[in-house]
Design a protein around this motif. Structure first.
Motif, PDB file in Angstrom:
ATOM      1  N   GLU A 189     -39.354 -11.988  18.578  1.00  0.00           N
ATOM      2  CA  GLU A 189     -38.917 -12.191  19.956  1.00  0.00           C
ATOM      3  C   GLU A 189     -37.411 -11.973  20.075  1.00  0.00           C
ATOM      4  O   GLU A 189     -36.673 -12.139  19.106  1.00  0.00           O
ATOM      5  CB  GLU A 189     -39.314 -13.584  20.459  1.00  0.00           C
ATOM      6  CG  GLU A 189     -38.567 -14.729  19.847  1.00  0.00           C
ATOM      7  CD  GLU A 189     -39.146 -16.090  20.233  1.00  0.00           C
ATOM      8  OE1 GLU A 189     -39.905 -16.190  21.201  1.00  0.00           O
ATOM      9  OE2 GLU A 189     -38.826 -17.059  19.535  1.00  0.00           O
ATOM     10  N   THR A 190     -36.962 -11.610  21.258  1.00  0.00           N
ATOM     11  CA  THR A 190     -35.535 -11.454  21.512  1.00  0.00           C
ATOM     12  C   THR A 190     -34.899 -12.828  21.668  1.00  0.00           C
ATOM     13  O   THR A 190     -35.600 -13.835  21.862  1.00  0.00           O
ATOM     14  CB  THR A 190     -35.293 -10.653  22.808  1.00  0.00           C
ATOM     15  OG1 THR A 190     -35.765 -11.434  23.918  1.00  0.00           O
ATOM     16  CG2 THR A 190     -35.983  -9.289  22.766  1.00  0.00           C
ATOM     17  N   ALA A 191     -33.575 -12.870  21.615  1.00  0.00           N
ATOM     18  CA  ALA A 191     -32.868 -14.130  21.834  1.00  0.00           C
ATOM     19  C   ALA A 191     -33.215 -14.697  23.210  1.00  0.00           C
ATOM     20  O   ALA A 191     -33.423 -15.905  23.365  1.00  0.00           O
ATOM     21  CB  ALA A 191     -31.367 -13.926  21.687  1.00  0.00           C
ATOM     22  N   GLU A 192     -33.300 -13.830  24.204  1.00  0.00           N
ATOM     23  CA  GLU A 192     -33.613 -14.272  25.563  1.00  0.00           C
ATOM     24  C   GLU A 192     -35.018 -14.859  25.642  1.00  0.00           C
ATOM     25  O   GLU A 192     -35.243 -15.878  26.301  1.00  0.00           O
ATOM     26  CB  GLU A 192     -33.441 -13.112  26.547  1.00  0.00           C
ATOM     27  CG  GLU A 192     -31.999 -12.680  26.739  1.00  0.00           C
ATOM     28  CD  GLU A 192     -31.433 -11.797  25.626  1.00  0.00           C
ATOM     29  OE1 GLU A 192     -32.184 -11.382  24.701  1.00  0.00           O
ATOM     30  OE2 GLU A 192     -30.212 -11.527  25.666  1.00  0.00           O
ATOM     31  N   GLU A 193     -35.981 -14.230  24.977  1.00  0.00           N
ATOM     32  CA  GLU A 193     -37.345 -14.772  24.943  1.00  0.00           C
ATOM     33  C   GLU A 193     -37.367 -16.118  24.214  1.00  0.00           C
ATOM     34  O   GLU A 193     -38.055 -17.046  24.637  1.00  0.00           O
ATOM     35  CB  GLU A 193     -38.292 -13.787  24.253  1.00  0.00           C
ATOM     36  CG  GLU A 193     -38.580 -12.549  25.070  1.00  0.00           C
ATOM     37  CD  GLU A 193     -39.318 -11.483  24.289  1.00  0.00           C
ATOM     38  OE1 GLU A 193     -40.110 -10.761  24.915  1.00  0.00           O
ATOM     39  OE2 GLU A 193     -39.121 -11.367  23.057  1.00  0.00           O
ATOM     40  N   PHE A 194     -36.614 -16.215  23.132  1.00  0.00           N
ATOM     41  CA  PHE A 194     -36.542 -17.477  22.399  1.00  0.00           C
ATOM     42  C   PHE A 194     -35.959 -18.578  23.280  1.00  0.00           C
ATOM     43  O   PHE A 194     -36.467 -19.708  23.291  1.00  0.00           O
ATOM     44  CB  PHE A 194     -35.696 -17.326  21.131  1.00  0.00           C
ATOM     45  CG  PHE A 194     -35.432 -18.644  20.462  1.00  0.00           C
ATOM     46  CD1 PHE A 194     -36.394 -19.226  19.648  1.00  0.00           C
ATOM     47  CD2 PHE A 194     -34.244 -19.326  20.676  1.00  0.00           C
ATOM     48  CE1 PHE A 194     -36.176 -20.464  19.054  1.00  0.00           C
ATOM     49  CE2 PHE A 194     -34.009 -20.552  20.089  1.00  0.00           C
ATOM     50  CZ  PHE A 194     -34.976 -21.128  19.272  1.00  0.00           C
ATOM     51  N   ILE A 195     -34.904 -18.288  24.012  1.00  0.00           N
ATOM     52  CA  ILE A 195     -34.268 -19.293  24.869  1.00  0.00           C
ATOM     53  C   ILE A 195     -35.255 -19.781  25.933  1.00  0.00           C
ATOM     54  O   ILE A 195     -35.321 -20.984  26.218  1.00  0.00           O
ATOM     55  CB  ILE A 195     -32.960 -18.748  25.474  1.00  0.00           C
ATOM     56  CG1 ILE A 195     -31.909 -18.599  24.355  1.00  0.00           C
ATOM     57  CG2 ILE A 195     -32.446 -19.644  26.601  1.00  0.00           C
ATOM     58  CD1 ILE A 195     -30.676 -17.805  24.735  1.00  0.00           C
ATOM     59  N   GLN A 196     -36.036 -18.887  26.494  1.00  0.00           N
ATOM     60  CA  GLN A 196     -37.069 -19.295  27.458  1.00  0.00           C
ATOM     61  C   GLN A 196     -38.090 -20.221  26.783  1.00  0.00           C
ATOM     62  O   GLN A 196     -38.505 -21.233  27.350  1.00  0.00           O
ATOM     63  CB  GLN A 196     -37.783 -18.061  28.041  1.00  0.00           C
ATOM     64  CG  GLN A 196     -36.918 -17.209  28.923  1.00  0.00           C
ATOM     65  CD  GLN A 196     -36.655 -17.804  30.298  1.00  0.00           C
ATOM     66  OE1 GLN A 196     -37.229 -18.801  30.699  1.00  0.00           O
ATOM     67  NE2 GLN A 196     -35.753 -17.172  31.025  1.00  0.00           N
ATOM     68  N   TYR A 222     -20.830 -14.704  21.926  1.00  0.00           N
ATOM     69  CA  TYR A 222     -20.308 -14.405  20.602  1.00  0.00           C
ATOM     70  C   TYR A 222     -21.477 -13.881  19.769  1.00  0.00           C
ATOM     71  O   TYR A 222     -22.579 -13.731  20.282  1.00  0.00           O
ATOM     72  CB  TYR A 222     -19.678 -15.653  19.971  1.00  0.00           C
ATOM     73  CG  TYR A 222     -18.632 -16.282  20.853  1.00  0.00           C
ATOM     74  CD1 TYR A 222     -17.383 -15.687  21.000  1.00  0.00           C
ATOM     75  CD2 TYR A 222     -18.898 -17.445  21.559  1.00  0.00           C
ATOM     76  CE1 TYR A 222     -16.417 -16.244  21.832  1.00  0.00           C
ATOM     77  CE2 TYR A 222     -17.941 -18.006  22.389  1.00  0.00           C
ATOM     78  CZ  TYR A 222     -16.707 -17.402  22.524  1.00  0.00           C
ATOM     79  OH  TYR A 222     -15.764 -17.955  23.351  1.00  0.00           O
ATOM     80  N   THR A 223     -21.256 -13.662  18.509  1.00  0.00           N
ATOM     81  CA  THR A 223     -22.300 -13.110  17.656  1.00  0.00           C
ATOM     82  C   THR A 223     -23.603 -13.890  17.757  1.00  0.00           C
ATOM     83  O   THR A 223     -24.672 -13.305  17.858  1.00  0.00           O
ATOM     84  CB  THR A 223     -21.826 -13.082  16.186  1.00  0.00           C
ATOM     85  OG1 THR A 223     -20.612 -12.344  16.125  1.00  0.00           O
ATOM     86  CG2 THR A 223     -22.871 -12.451  15.290  1.00  0.00           C
ATOM     87  N   MET A 260     -24.207 -23.900  26.187  1.00  0.00           N
ATOM     88  CA  MET A 260     -23.975 -22.863  25.184  1.00  0.00           C
ATOM     89  C   MET A 260     -24.926 -23.178  24.038  1.00  0.00           C
ATOM     90  O   MET A 260     -24.892 -24.265  23.465  1.00  0.00           O
ATOM     91  CB  MET A 260     -22.549 -22.813  24.661  1.00  0.00           C
ATOM     92  CG  MET A 260     -22.388 -21.717  23.596  1.00  0.00           C
ATOM     93  SD  MET A 260     -20.720 -21.513  22.977  1.00  0.00           S
ATOM     94  CE  MET A 260     -20.075 -20.442  24.247  1.00  0.00           C
ATOM     95  N   LEU A 261     -25.799 -22.223  23.742  1.00  0.00           N
ATOM     96  CA  LEU A 261     -26.721 -22.343  22.624  1.00  0.00           C
ATOM     97  C   LEU A 261     -26.234 -21.442  21.501  1.00  0.00           C
ATOM     98  O   LEU A 261     -25.934 -20.271  21.732  1.00  0.00           O
ATOM     99  CB  LEU A 261     -28.124 -21.879  23.020  1.00  0.00           C
ATOM    100  CG  LEU A 261     -28.991 -22.823  23.814  1.00  0.00           C
ATOM    101  CD1 LEU A 261     -30.286 -22.125  24.210  1.00  0.00           C
ATOM    102  CD2 LEU A 261     -29.301 -24.067  23.029  1.00  0.00           C
ATOM    103  N   THR A 262     -26.154 -22.003  20.310  1.00  0.00           N
ATOM    104  CA  THR A 262     -25.824 -21.210  19.129  1.00  0.00           C
ATOM    105  C   THR A 262     -27.109 -21.051  18.332  1.00  0.00           C
ATOM    106  O   THR A 262     -27.732 -22.037  17.937  1.00  0.00           O
ATOM    107  CB  THR A 262     -24.731 -21.885  18.285  1.00  0.00           C
ATOM    108  OG1 THR A 262     -23.584 -22.079  19.108  1.00  0.00           O
ATOM    109  CG2 THR A 262     -24.356 -21.032  17.082  1.00  0.00           C
ATOM    110  N   LEU A 263     -27.500 -19.800  18.133  1.00  0.00           N
ATOM    111  CA  LEU A 263     -28.770 -19.480  17.480  1.00  0.00           C
ATOM    112  C   LEU A 263     -28.543 -18.876  16.110  1.00  0.00           C
ATOM    113  O   LEU A 263     -27.484 -18.332  15.817  1.00  0.00           O
ATOM    114  CB  LEU A 263     -29.555 -18.474  18.330  1.00  0.00           C
ATOM    115  CG  LEU A 263     -29.771 -18.809  19.792  1.00  0.00           C
ATOM    116  CD1 LEU A 263     -30.588 -17.707  20.459  1.00  0.00           C
ATOM    117  CD2 LEU A 263     -30.445 -20.158  19.965  1.00  0.00           C
TER     118      LEU A 263
END
Length: 130
Positions: A10-17, A76-77, A110-113
């Motif tokens: 999954e993309t970061a955006e999908e994970f955040i959802q 950021y990264t 702010m979420l750091t993944l």
């Protein structure tokens, strides 16, 4: 998450959802092994899990329809600013405490993944000014 996506791809955006949905479930149910798994390195997340478990263990409850993620911006990264609109919340801290409410409204985090072999996990969560 798209029909074909799994937590690994999954993309970061999908994970955040998905994180937002699991957060809602954890608060309403009082426990979520999957939420705990994806936030195990996040101190603020673990604090919230402990507090919600205390509320449910004391006979209290949380009723929350969750939050709608309205915008995600990579900062950021590994960090993403996340804008969300939270639904109102009804809760009781214990069986004998009165029902209290949060009215809901806009929030920014702010979420750091970090990507692992099993997909993304949350390393940190911080509230940010709107």
């Amino acid at each position: 998450m798209s029909e074909a996506a799994t937590p690994v791809d999954e993309t970061a955006e999908e994970f955040i959802q998905r994180w937002a949905e699991l957060n809602r479930d954890m608060q309403n149910i009082g426990a979520s092994p999957e939420y705990e798994r994806i936030t195990r390195g996040c101190e603020p997340c673990q604090g919230a899990i402990e507090r919600i478990a205390e509320i449910h263990a004391a006979g209290g409850f949380v009723e929350w329809d969750g939050m709608e993620i309205t915008r995600i911006k990579k900062m950021y990264t590994r960090s993403y600013d996340v804008w969300a609109t939270s639904a109102p919340t009804r809760y009781k801290n214990s069986e004998s405490s009165p029902v209290e409410r949060f009215k809901g409204g806009p929030h920014k985090f702010m979420l750091t993944l970090r990507r692992t072999a099993d997909g993304f996990v949350v390393d940190d969560l911080a509230r940010r000014p709107l």
